[in-house]
Design a protein around this motif. Structure first.
Motif, PDB file in Angstrom:
ATOM      1  N   SER A 145     -44.730  -3.550  12.292  1.00  0.00           N
ATOM      2  CA  SER A 145     -45.746  -2.963  11.381  1.00  0.00           C
ATOM      3  C   SER A 145     -44.953  -1.627  10.659  1.00  0.00           C
ATOM      4  CB  SER A 145     -47.053  -2.642  11.714  1.00  0.00           C
ATOM      5  OG  SER A 145     -47.213  -1.706  13.004  1.00  0.00           O
ATOM      6  N   PHE A 146     -44.157  -1.273  11.553  1.00  0.00           N
ATOM      7  CA  PHE A 146     -43.372   0.311  11.132  1.00  0.00           C
ATOM      8  C   PHE A 146     -41.626  -0.241  10.660  1.00  0.00           C
ATOM      9  CE2 PHE A 146     -40.675   3.967  11.620  1.00  0.00           C
ATOM     10  CZ  PHE A 146     -41.410   4.945  11.010  1.00  0.00           C
ATOM     11  N   PHE A 147     -41.002  -0.789  11.756  1.00  0.00           N
ATOM     12  CA  PHE A 147     -39.808  -1.081  11.187  1.00  0.00           C
ATOM     13  C   PHE A 147     -39.499  -1.958  10.111  1.00  0.00           C
ATOM     14  CE2 PHE A 147     -39.356   0.805  15.628  1.00  0.00           C
ATOM     15  CZ  PHE A 147     -38.723   1.857  15.282  1.00  0.00           C
ATOM     16  N   ILE A 148     -40.118  -2.867   9.909  1.00  0.00           N
ATOM     17  CA  ILE A 148     -39.919  -3.917   8.956  1.00  0.00           C
ATOM     18  C   ILE A 148     -39.762  -3.216   7.421  1.00  0.00           C
ATOM     19  CG2 ILE A 148     -40.916  -5.672   7.283  1.00  0.00           C
ATOM     20  CD1 ILE A 148     -41.427  -7.288   9.905  1.00  0.00           C
ATOM     21  N   LYS A 149     -41.160  -2.448   7.466  1.00  0.00           N
ATOM     22  CA  LYS A 149     -41.060  -1.504   6.112  1.00  0.00           C
ATOM     23  C   LYS A 149     -40.116  -0.174   5.857  1.00  0.00           C
ATOM     24  CE  LYS A 149     -44.701  -3.644   4.293  1.00  0.00           C
ATOM     25  NZ  LYS A 149     -44.615  -4.183   2.848  1.00  0.00           N
ATOM     26  N   GLU A 150     -40.050   0.317   7.079  1.00  0.00           N
ATOM     27  CA  GLU A 150     -39.031   1.624   6.929  1.00  0.00           C
ATOM     28  C   GLU A 150     -37.848   1.107   7.086  1.00  0.00           C
ATOM     29  OE1 GLU A 150     -37.729   5.482   7.880  1.00  0.00           O
ATOM     30  OE2 GLU A 150     -37.267   3.707   9.365  1.00  0.00           O
ATOM     31  N   ASP A 151     -37.408   0.343   8.003  1.00  0.00           N
ATOM     32  CA  ASP A 151     -35.778   0.038   8.034  1.00  0.00           C
ATOM     33  C   ASP A 151     -35.300  -1.321   7.579  1.00  0.00           C
ATOM     34  OD1 ASP A 151     -35.000   2.553   9.104  1.00  0.00           O
ATOM     35  OD2 ASP A 151     -36.138   2.113  10.964  1.00  0.00           O
ATOM     36  N   GLY A 152     -36.338  -2.178   7.376  1.00  0.00           N
ATOM     37  CA  GLY A 152     -35.864  -3.604   6.891  1.00  0.00           C
ATOM     38  C   GLY A 152     -35.509  -4.141   8.298  1.00  0.00           C
ATOM     39  N   VAL A 153     -36.164  -4.042   9.433  1.00  0.00           N
ATOM     40  CA  VAL A 153     -35.624  -4.603  10.769  1.00  0.00           C
ATOM     41  C   VAL A 153     -36.829  -5.399  11.377  1.00  0.00           C
ATOM     42  CG1 VAL A 153     -35.029  -4.131  12.906  1.00  0.00           C
ATOM     43  CG2 VAL A 153     -33.876  -3.032  10.891  1.00  0.00           C
ATOM     44  N   LYS A 154     -36.277  -6.506  11.761  1.00  0.00           N
ATOM     45  CA  LYS A 154     -37.806  -7.177  12.532  1.00  0.00           C
ATOM     46  C   LYS A 154     -37.196  -7.364  13.900  1.00  0.00           C
ATOM     47  CE  LYS A 154     -40.290 -11.454  12.665  1.00  0.00           C
ATOM     48  NZ  LYS A 154     -40.362 -12.819  12.090  1.00  0.00           N
ATOM     49  N   LEU A 155     -38.136  -6.854  14.901  1.00  0.00           N
ATOM     50  CA  LEU A 155     -38.033  -7.157  16.342  1.00  0.00           C
ATOM     51  C   LEU A 155     -38.646  -8.118  16.928  1.00  0.00           C
ATOM     52  CD1 LEU A 155     -38.044  -3.146  16.952  1.00  0.00           C
ATOM     53  CD2 LEU A 155     -35.904  -4.549  16.635  1.00  0.00           C
ATOM     54  N   ASP A 156     -38.158  -8.743  17.826  1.00  0.00           N
ATOM     55  CA  ASP A 156     -38.970  -9.769  19.038  1.00  0.00           C
ATOM     56  C   ASP A 156     -38.302  -9.333  20.475  1.00  0.00           C
ATOM     57  OD1 ASP A 156     -40.632 -11.364  17.404  1.00  0.00           O
ATOM     58  OD2 ASP A 156     -38.760 -12.042  16.489  1.00  0.00           O
ATOM     59  N   GLY A 157     -39.271  -9.611  21.361  1.00  0.00           N
ATOM     60  CA  GLY A 157     -38.785  -9.357  22.705  1.00  0.00           C
ATOM     61  C   GLY A 157     -39.738  -8.341  23.275  1.00  0.00           C
ATOM     62  N   VAL A 158     -39.237  -8.081  24.468  1.00  0.00           N
ATOM     63  CA  VAL A 158     -40.133  -7.148  25.291  1.00  0.00           C
ATOM     64  C   VAL A 158     -38.971  -5.785  25.712  1.00  0.00           C
ATOM     65  CG1 VAL A 158     -41.610  -6.426  27.373  1.00  0.00           C
ATOM     66  CG2 VAL A 158     -41.764  -8.671  25.972  1.00  0.00           C
ATOM     67  N   LEU A 159     -39.444  -4.545  25.543  1.00  0.00           N
ATOM     68  CA  LEU A 159     -38.519  -3.616  26.076  1.00  0.00           C
ATOM     69  C   LEU A 159     -39.432  -3.298  27.383  1.00  0.00           C
ATOM     70  CD1 LEU A 159     -38.065  -0.015  24.561  1.00  0.00           C
ATOM     71  CD2 LEU A 159     -38.608  -0.351  27.108  1.00  0.00           C
ATOM     72  N   ASN A 160     -38.715  -3.768  28.687  1.00  0.00           N
ATOM     73  CA  ASN A 160     -39.326  -3.738  29.850  1.00  0.00           C
ATOM     74  C   ASN A 160     -39.447  -2.441  30.272  1.00  0.00           C
ATOM     75  OD1 ASN A 160     -39.557  -6.615  30.199  1.00  0.00           O
ATOM     76  ND2 ASN A 160     -37.322  -6.407  30.935  1.00  0.00           N
ATOM     77  N   ASP A 161     -38.732  -1.415  30.336  1.00  0.00           N
ATOM     78  CA  ASP A 161     -38.411  -0.093  30.712  1.00  0.00           C
ATOM     79  C   ASP A 161     -37.477   0.693  30.023  1.00  0.00           C
ATOM     80  OD1 ASP A 161     -36.388   0.128  33.212  1.00  0.00           O
ATOM     81  OD2 ASP A 161     -37.486  -1.759  33.347  1.00  0.00           O
ATOM     82  N   GLY A 162     -37.758   2.006  29.962  1.00  0.00           N
ATOM     83  CA  GLY A 162     -36.515   2.720  29.507  1.00  0.00           C
ATOM     84  C   GLY A 162     -36.744   4.186  29.698  1.00  0.00           C
ATOM     85  N   TYR A 182     -49.880   7.258  12.335  1.00  0.00           N
ATOM     86  CA  TYR A 182     -48.982   7.613  11.341  1.00  0.00           C
ATOM     87  C   TYR A 182     -48.570   6.492  10.346  1.00  0.00           C
ATOM     88  CZ  TYR A 182     -44.569   9.090   9.413  1.00  0.00           C
ATOM     89  OH  TYR A 182     -43.384   9.103   8.670  1.00  0.00           O
ATOM     90  N   ALA A 183     -48.637   6.828   9.106  1.00  0.00           N
ATOM     91  CA  ALA A 183     -48.269   5.937   8.075  1.00  0.00           C
ATOM     92  C   ALA A 183     -47.237   6.645   6.978  1.00  0.00           C
ATOM     93  CB  ALA A 183     -49.362   5.396   7.041  1.00  0.00           C
ATOM     94  N   MET A 184     -46.361   5.678   6.777  1.00  0.00           N
ATOM     95  CA  MET A 184     -45.316   6.327   5.740  1.00  0.00           C
ATOM     96  C   MET A 184     -45.123   5.337   4.670  1.00  0.00           C
ATOM     97  SD  MET A 184     -41.132   6.544   6.173  1.00  0.00           S
ATOM     98  CE  MET A 184     -41.057   7.557   7.202  1.00  0.00           C
ATOM     99  N   LYS A 185     -45.893   5.908   3.400  1.00  0.00           N
ATOM    100  CA  LYS A 185     -45.651   4.972   2.031  1.00  0.00           C
ATOM    101  C   LYS A 185     -44.323   5.039   1.857  1.00  0.00           C
ATOM    102  CE  LYS A 185     -50.473   5.883   1.112  1.00  0.00           C
ATOM    103  NZ  LYS A 185     -51.593   6.282   0.157  1.00  0.00           N
ATOM    104  N   ILE A 186     -43.517   3.837   1.768  1.00  0.00           N
ATOM    105  CA  ILE A 186     -42.294   3.626   1.568  1.00  0.00           C
ATOM    106  C   ILE A 186     -41.942   2.285   0.831  1.00  0.00           C
ATOM    107  CG2 ILE A 186     -41.881   2.930   3.755  1.00  0.00           C
ATOM    108  CD1 ILE A 186     -39.135   4.184   3.598  1.00  0.00           C
ATOM    109  N   TYR A 187     -41.306   2.283  -0.180  1.00  0.00           N
ATOM    110  CA  TYR A 187     -40.903   1.149  -0.883  1.00  0.00           C
ATOM    111  C   TYR A 187     -42.006   0.111  -1.236  1.00  0.00           C
ATOM    112  CZ  TYR A 187     -36.557   2.961   1.339  1.00  0.00           C
ATOM    113  OH  TYR A 187     -35.490   3.506   1.786  1.00  0.00           O
ATOM    114  N   ASN A 188     -42.910   0.774  -1.871  1.00  0.00           N
ATOM    115  CA  ASN A 188     -44.165  -0.247  -2.312  1.00  0.00           C
ATOM    116  C   ASN A 188     -44.781  -0.799  -0.909  1.00  0.00           C
ATOM    117  OD1 ASN A 188     -43.857   0.495  -5.001  1.00  0.00           O
ATOM    118  ND2 ASN A 188     -42.191  -1.012  -5.001  1.00  0.00           N
TER     119      ASN A 188
END
Length: 187
Positions: free
Chosen positions: A143-160, A65-71
């Protein structure tokens, strides 16, 4: 006469979806919003002929999936999809509860397990969703959230784990997520 297909198996199916976001689109006025709200995504399928696939198997498949957004382009990849889908039917077959049991990898990182029972094309729905995710390296999601929401994530989602019910357009449910070293930065 309705078309009923017993079993369809698809191996190594790759689906590429690209969406262009209208960043300068104006918010609809109230009457336009109500008009949009009265429709639903399944409406485009109402004119399909009466058809049902009793069993659909996906093996080693992928969704890119690719969303072309904000150039730029926000990308999300789901690979290694193995799924069993039963009772996939068009609206003209009447009410039909589609059952999905799916496993996959998100962004080449963690695993997803999704199970749901849903009347896919019904406005008067009573759908149930159950989702488990584990071992997701959150930086892989940038690669998704920085472009789409302007949010940078680090860490690990262990389980949900999440369980949701969608009834007549209202979703309710619960979710529990465990992280390790979670960091969120807003641009």
């Amino acid at each position: 006469a309705p078309v009923i297909v017993g079993k369809v198996s698809l191996d190594d199916l790759a689906v590429h979806l690209t969406e262009t976001h209208l960043e300068h689109a104006q918010k609809p006025n109230l009457s336009e919003f109500k008009k949009q709200e009265s429709s639903y995504s399944g409406k485009i399928f109402e004119n399909l002929p009466a058809m049902k696939i009793e069993n659909l198997e996906l093996k080693k498949s992928a969704l890119y999936y690719a969303m072309k957004i904000y150039n730029g382009e926000a990308k999300l990849n789901i690979t290694g999809i193995d799924a069993h889908i039963s009772d996939l039917a068009t609206r003209k077959m009447g009410n039909s509860i589609t059952k999905v049991d799916l496993t996959a990898r998100l962004q080449e990182s963690g695993t997803i397990k999704l199970r749901f029972n849903a009347d896919l094309f019904s406005v008067e729905n009573g759908d149930q969703f159950d989702l488990d995710v584990s071992h997701i390296n959150l930086s892989e999601m940038n690669s998704f959230f920085i472009k789409e929401d302007g949010v940078k994530l680090d860490g690990v989602l262990n389980d949900g784990h999440a369980m949701f019910v969608l009834h007549r357009g209202i979703m309710s449910g619960q979710m529990k997520v465990n992280y390790r070293d979670l960091r969120v930065q807003f641009a």
